[in-house]
Enzyme design. Structure first.
Site, PDB file in Angstrom:
ATOM      1  N   GLU A 260      38.776  39.109  44.284  1.00  0.00           N
ATOM      2  CA  GLU A 260      39.664  40.258  44.776  1.00  0.00           C
ATOM      3  C   GLU A 260      39.539  41.300  43.864  1.00  0.00           C
ATOM      4  O   GLU A 260      40.095  41.435  42.791  1.00  0.00           O
ATOM      5  CB  GLU A 260      40.993  39.976  45.206  1.00  0.00           C
ATOM      6  CG  GLU A 260      41.740  41.019  46.290  1.00  0.00           C
ATOM      7  CD  GLU A 260      42.667  42.024  45.232  1.00  0.00           C
ATOM      8  OE1 GLU A 260      41.837  42.965  45.181  1.00  0.00           O
ATOM      9  OE2 GLU A 260      43.445  41.659  44.802  1.00  0.00           O
ATOM     10  N   CYS A 299      45.590  47.382  43.689  1.00  0.00           N
ATOM     11  CA  CYS A 299      44.136  47.328  44.180  1.00  0.00           C
ATOM     12  C   CYS A 299      44.308  47.710  45.726  1.00  0.00           C
ATOM     13  O   CYS A 299      43.006  48.152  46.038  1.00  0.00           O
ATOM     14  CB  CYS A 299      43.974  45.755  44.152  1.00  0.00           C
ATOM     15  SG  CYS A 299      44.963  44.684  44.943  1.00  0.00           S
TER      16      CYS A 299
END
Length: 684
Positions: A260, A299
């Site tokens: 990720e 993120c």
């Protein structure tokens, strides 16, 4: 603010804390820049892996899915009771109380969601069926079924600095529920907060020994020790992910690796939205929140802002006003709205990235070199003003769509029409999330068709859903968190999808009895057995998988059909008009109502007296195979298909119900759900 010592930088290996010897790198406070402690040497990671497999893995696999789910709930409640101490420690990372709640409470909430899903959506067993039974023979004597079982290795977590608690728990929850032990390697700058959580977990005794271990510092040669049973979950930069996943040992052993990664997420102000509307205010609120929460170190933060050409000036003005009113200060102050970046080095990295973006963008608000800070030193702490940019030519720009300044930085750009906005979104090369603020469902549909292939999640919001929505930047354990391309290509969370990632899918083939024995779920064609007492008089514990009642037969008459039509008002022509029914290729004559047949079925199998059956709670997968006409005789098969404990007082029994006519042809079938007490069998 708490004072840390070397114990806060200890690794937890093989049931013991290994105090840092101070031979590693220094870790500093994000708020003051002062040294908090020093990391130690790499522990014996190969031995830790072996310990996890032989102790943690074996103990977890000895528990069924519901045992593990109860364990997760107990763990969540234990951490919840200690979260205030974790908040205090979190301030050292630069996180405000609101930031810390996202991290700490969000992680605890993820544990609770997976605990609930484990009890509600998984069987009370050791094998997880995946999909329906496949017929591999004409007579049903040879069947196929996909099943999932725990992988017999470890789950290695390599986590980022921005969410030291949630980042660990969002990977730990599904791996433990799957039955796989974890080795956690947190980021150095905030690992002391992860370590505090691991210490709480270890002291609680809730997890089996070896189910969770912690590496503070480097991982040594651990990646080269992994094999095909192991799983690596990485969160961080694309460059680091590439370096890790391309290691020959991981490729040679086909080690399951998910990443990720950093992501140039976008947000679109819909072409239908005008300044002054509820959606316009919502858009400004969402962008401001994503720029300032965790000082932009998320993120999922909004890096690119797509706005209709006519509204660029209004958006720039509204965002500048909102950013100017944002109070930057010491994270422990209750009125602080934005804290510090995680370190001075991270602040310098953001400043360097801003210099690259400045080649294509103009400043709108903020100065990366200075800011006003309340209650702390702006120079020694990693504080930074939010920076808003404007790109006048997003089509020609390249750096804008390739470089992420991982801090409170975002760029406004104009789009001509919705296809152009979609094109700009997709220039990110794969993102974790894009948001679209629109009140027009057709705008949302067009974005899905054009941009879903480039995004892991699409978030739509308007005046209808804004009060209950969770926000652009909030990954939820129920939904997939990940994205294609630049975002890493993985899918974390996503409910049971996250659990299955730590399991191995295997196709099993055999007779109905074989499949039933493997899965613990009765399969059509498997052995049936009867007991002297009616199954509705037998307690949950007494009932056995495959226990079956075959009822007497009942004739269906024309009077039954007409009475049911009169009583219910269901006068559909197929039940009342013989000529019209015969004109339908499905019906030979007037036919009985399907719900009449279900009512007759209940009358044939129900035992009416009080007993262990507490309630009928549902009916699944009802299908009608053959019409029933007047003169047909129907009988019922009632078979215990599956049992699941639900509370301390009762469990759920799923029954296979089949209706057949006098020729033994299947008329209808379905799954009946009842709640049954654990008490003694009636009459025992």
């Amino acid at each position: 603010m708490p004072v840390l010592d070397q114990d806060h930088f200890s690794s937890y290996a093989m049931g013991h804390w290994l105090r840092s010897d101070g031979s590693g790198r220094q870790v500093c406070s994000a708020v003051t820049g002062e040294t908090l402690g020093v990391l130690g040497a790499v522990p014996d990671v190969a031995a830790m892996r072996g310990y996890a497999k032989t102790h943690g893995g074996a103990a977890l696999r000895a528990m069924n899915f519901h045992d593990r789910a109860r364990m997760l709930k107990a763990l969540a409640l234990h951490l919840k009771a200690h979260r205030k101490a974790l908040y205090e420690l979190s301030f050292l990372t630069g996180a405000t109380l609101a930031d810390s709640q996202i991290d700490i409470d969000g992680g605890i909430g993820t544990l609770l969601v997976y605990a609930s899903k484990g009890r509600r959506e998984m069987p009370e067993g050791f094998v997880l069926p995946d999909g329906e039974v496949e017929m591999l023979s004409r007579d049903g004597s040879f069947l196929g079924q996909h099943v999932l079982t725990p992988r017999q290795g470890i789950a290695l977590q390599i986590n980022a600095f921005n969410f030291p608690v949630w980042g660990m728990l969002e990977k730990l929850a599904p791996s433990l529920l799957a039955g796989v032990p974890s080795l956690v390697k947190p980021a150095s700058d905030t690992g002391y907060l992860t370590q505090a959580v691991v210490r709480l977990i270890a002291d609680s005794g809730i997890l089996p020994e070896g189910a969770l271990q912690l590496i503070m510092g480097g991982t040594g040669d651990l990646l080269d020790c992994l094999d095909a049973q192991d799983t690596v979950g990485f969160t961080g930069s694309a460059a680091t992910a590439m370096a890790l996943r391309s290691r020959p040992s991981l490729l040679q052993n086909a080690v399951r690796f998910t990443a990720e990664q950093d992501s140039l997420n976008g947000s679109v102000l819909g072409p239908d939205i005008k300044p002054g509307s509820p959606e316009f205010e919502l858009f400004i609120t969402e962008v401001h929140r994503e720029m300032t929460t965790k000082a932009g170190q998320k993120c999922t933060a909004i890096r690119r802002i797509m706005v209709p050409e006519a509204h660029v000036q209004a958006v720039n003005a509204a965002l500048s006003e909102r950013l100017a009113a944002t109070k930057i200060g010491h994270p422990a102050q209750r009125d602080t709205q934005m804290g510090a970046l995680v370190s001075l080095a991270q602040r310098e990295d953001v400043r360097d990235k801003l210099q690259l973006l400045a080649r294509e963008c103009d400043p709108v608000y903020g100065d990366a070199q200075q800011c006003l800070v309340s209650g702390a030193d702006a120079k020694n702490g990693a504080f930074m003003s939010p920076v808003l940019l404007h790109c006048p030519d997003p089509d020609a720009a390249t750096t804008l769509h390739e470089i992420e300044a991982f801090g409170p930085v975002s760029t406004v750009m104009a789009y001509r029409d919705l296809p152009h906005a979609i094109c700009l979104l997709n220039k990110g090369g794969g993102s974790l999330v894009a948001s679209v603020i629109t009140h027009d469902p057709q705008v949302a549909r067009q974005v899905v068709l054009g941009a879903a292939a480039f995004h892991g999640r699409l978030y739509f919001n308007d005046r209808i859903s804004q009060a209950e929505s969770t926000g652009h930047g909030a990954p939820l354990p129920h939904m997939v968190h990940g994205g294609p391309g630049r975002a890493g290509g993985s899918e974390e969370l996503g409910g049971l999808r996250g659990v299955k990632h730590f399991m191995q899918r295997c196709a099993i083939q055999g007779s109905p009895d074989m499949l039933s024995a493997i899965t613990g779920i009765w399969v059509t064609g498997a052995a049936e057995h009867t007991e002297p007492a009616h199954p509705f008089t037998r307690s949950f514990d007494a009932l056995q998988i495959g226990e079956t009642l075959h009822s007497d037969a009942r004739e269906v008459t024309l009077a039954d059909v007409e009475h049911f039509a009169e009583f219910t008002g269901d006068r559909f022509y197929a039940h009342m008009d013989a000529q019209a029914a015969k004109a339908n290729p499905f019906f030979p004559d007037r036919v009985a109502h399907g719900y009449l047949l279900l009512s007759f079925a209940a009358g044939l199998f129900v035992e009416p007296n009080p007993g262990p059956v507490l309630a009928n709670t549902g009916l699944n997968a009802l299908s009608f195979q053959k019409p029933v006409v007047a003169g047909d005789r129907i009988s019922v098969q009632l078979t215990v298909k599956r049992k699941t404990r639900r509370t301390d007082a009762y469990g759920e029994v799923r029954w296979y119900v089949a209706l057949r006519n006098q020729d033994r042809d299947l008329v209808a079938e379905y799954e009946l759900l009842t709640m049954n007490s654990y008490g003694e069998t009636k009459g025992a």
